[in-house]
Design an enzyme around this catalytic site. Structure first.
Site, short mmCIF file in Angstrom:
data_model
loop_
_atom_site.label_atom_id
_atom_site.label_comp_id
_atom_site.label_asym_id
_atom_site.label_seq_id
_atom_site.Cartn_x
_atom_site.Cartn_y
_atom_site.Cartn_z
CD GLU A 350 -2.96 -0.84 -0.03
OE1 GLU A 350 -2.99 0.26 -0.61
OE2 GLU A 350 -3.67 -1.78 -0.37
CG HIS A 436 -6.33 -4.94 -8.73
ND1 HIS A 436 -7.53 -4.38 -9.07
CD2 HIS A 436 -5.71 -4.05 -7.93
CE1 HIS A 436 -7.64 -3.20 -8.48
NE2 HIS A 436 -6.54 -2.99 -7.79
#
Length: 540
Positions: A350, A436
């Site tokens: 992240e 993704h």
């Protein structure tokens, strides 16, 4: 940005991450101390644009280049990154990086996604209000509750010829209850929707990191004048950890403790996950500093903020997010299926979105979106290798210990298609996948580059052959360069050569340039292995 677990799409390593780029935010200015390098780079742009048939990439009455980052190598080579404006309008996909030989006196080259100045009118046929209606209509499918709608006139040049467009931002709450900031780009003349993406990267209902991933760790804390300690890391830019106490937003409450002993190794103590959040930031900070010479996520010496025990409208939050706007990480507590989202590789993944936002600024659409996700998978995993905790041995699996039943991983870099959705190989339509799943090409490349197709100490990885798309079926022999060389090549490619609209072929060029810079020039053994690893995922 999504990971997938048994058919479940997961954002940014099973989290919600906010995109590395806020489409409405002004580009950060280059440090003032690099003013001379910026001036030299602007002069190179002008000279580079003056010859017959050369692209126009210089400041003119209509076009302005604004420096947003400067990297100076040890030998004095300069790399200046510019954002572009056309008649005062931001050019989405118009950034460029100027590379100069030591002291900046001779041009080495220019990395760019837009070869020529935009040639578009600056007066829209469609009024802002009508564009806002179009954007809102398009965004309402994934947006459950709208809090605000904004619009900005821009030149949109991401993956297409430049066009005058309205960037319509629809902010609010997504169908899953999480935050959304959806940008819909509407042609300012025809009203056609050119592209759309969310700059808060969502994960579906998946998520969590076990709070006991890395056992007992040392913590740098802050002594308080009145006694006791605050969970604030004064060594790493003032990073602090706050308790959201089940709320989704807000400042939260700073964790404090009387004896400087935090948590008890179980979720019964609220401070336990705060320990993991603090350690995740510390390892990520130390990795970027000691491996890449980067001083924090934004390279400015400032630490981020972490918030734990995040809830969602009275329900468990089985996600985590990085937000560029607050420069913060937030972690949910998970649910009966997933542990709290504080695993080390999740934190590294992240926060790497933050690094990407301050370097290449890869847009979350098409192949650049896949590269954005792959970068977080790659460098987040390298944070795990850097930490090398025996309680959570490093590997090329993402979020493998998140599920309470041990059914992970969420993703694998060894053969991305194992999740049932990601692509092992490049093919012309790979950019149409969810970012993704499109990230699988970059992840697969990196594993082959670092370890090879048949490493002595790890699992074999199939290679791609003609016609392969999602699943690789080849058995070619590819030799790796080792993880330490591979991570340096990828980081340099990201920070020096990639731009916001880079696709996988641009990434190939960027990593070849990075390998040449770092390991013996074009044609060196390392350079050839980079080339071979890309060929093994069908990027040639």
């Amino acid at each position: 940005m999504t990971l997938s677990l048994h058919g479940v799409a997961l954002a940014c390593a099973c989290l919600v991450a906010t995109l590395a780029v806020d489409a409405h935010a002004a580009a950060p200015a280059a440090p003032a101390r690099h003013a001379d390098a910026v001036s030299r780079a602007l002069a190179h742009l002008s000279a580079h644009s003056s010859g017959p048939g050369r692209p126009a990439l210089s400041n003119t009455e209509d076009v302005q280049f604004e420096a947003r980052d400067v990297i100076v190598d040890a030998d004095g080579t300069e790399h200046v990154r510019f954002a572009q404006r056309y008649r005062g309008l931001r050019v989405i996909g118009g950034d460029a990086v100027v590379h100069s030989h030591p002291t900046g006196h001779a041009l080495r080259g220019v990395s760019r996604t837009l070869a020529r100045q935009p040639a578009v009118g600056h007066l829209p046929s469609m009024p802002a209000e009508r564009a806002g209606q179009v954007g809102l209509e398009v965004a309402l499918a994934p947006v459950a509750q709208v809090e605000r709608v904004q619009h900005e006139l821009v030149v949109f040049a991401h993956r297409r010829a430049p066009a005058l467009a309205w960037d319509v931002l629809v902010a609010g709450t997504a169908d899953d209850g999480g935050p959304t900031e959806r940008h819909v780009f509407v042609d300012a003349h025809s009203g056609a929707v050119l592209d759309q993406f969310d700059t808060v990267m969502h994960a579906a209902a998946v998520g969590s990191g076990q709070s006991l991933f890395i056992g007992t760790v040392p913590l740098d804390t802050d002594s308080q004048a009145g006694g006791g300690f605050a969970l604030r890391d004064t060594v790493r830019g003032g990073h602090a950890v706050y308790d959201l106490k089940g709320q989704f937003t807000g400042a939260g409450t700073l964790f404090t403790d009387a004896d400087n002993t935090w948590g008890d190794g179980t979720t019964a103590d609220r401070a336990t996950v705060a320990v993991d959040a603090a350690a995740g930031h510390a390892y990520t900070w130390d990795y970027y500093l000691n491996v890449h010479g980067r001083r924090g996520i934004a390279n400015d010496g400032k630490g981020a903020t972490s918030k734990v025990h995040q809830g969602l409208n009275g329900r468990p939050w089985v996600n985590a997010l990085w937000s560029d706007s607050c420069f913060c990480m937030s972690y949910g507590d998970g649910d009966g299926s997933y542990w709290p989202l504080v695993a080390l590789d999740i934190a590294g993944h992240e926060m790497t979105h933050g690094v990407t936002s301050r370097t290449a600024g890869l847009l979350p659409s098409g192949e650049s979106g896949g590269l954005n996700e792959a970068t977080s998978d790659i460098l987040g995993s390298m944070v795990e290798f850097y930490a090398n905790r025996p309680e959570d041995p490093p590997d090329y699996l993402i979020g493998e210990r998140l599920p309470r039943d041990g059914s992970g991983p969420l993703r694998t870099m060894i053969q991305p298609s194992a999740d049932g959705a990601s692509a092992d190989c490049w093919y012309p339509d790979v950019g149409d996948l969810n970012a993704h799943y499109a990230s699988g090409v970059g992840n697969h490349f990196f594993y082959l580059l670092a370890e090879g197709s048949q490493p002595a100490s790890g699992p074999a990885s199939p290679t791609c052959q003609a016609g392969d798309t999602r699943v690789a079926t080849g058995h070619a022999s590819v030799k790796g360069v080792g993880r330490k060389k591979a991570e340096k090549i990828w980081y340099r490619a990201l920070s020096v050569y990639m731009t916001s609209s880079s696709d996988y072929h641009d990434a190939r060029d960027a990593t070849l340039s990075a390998a040449a810079d770092l390991y013996g020039g074009s044609g060196s053994k390392v350079w050839k292995r980079v080339k071979a690893a890309w060929a093994a995922v069908n990027v040639k």
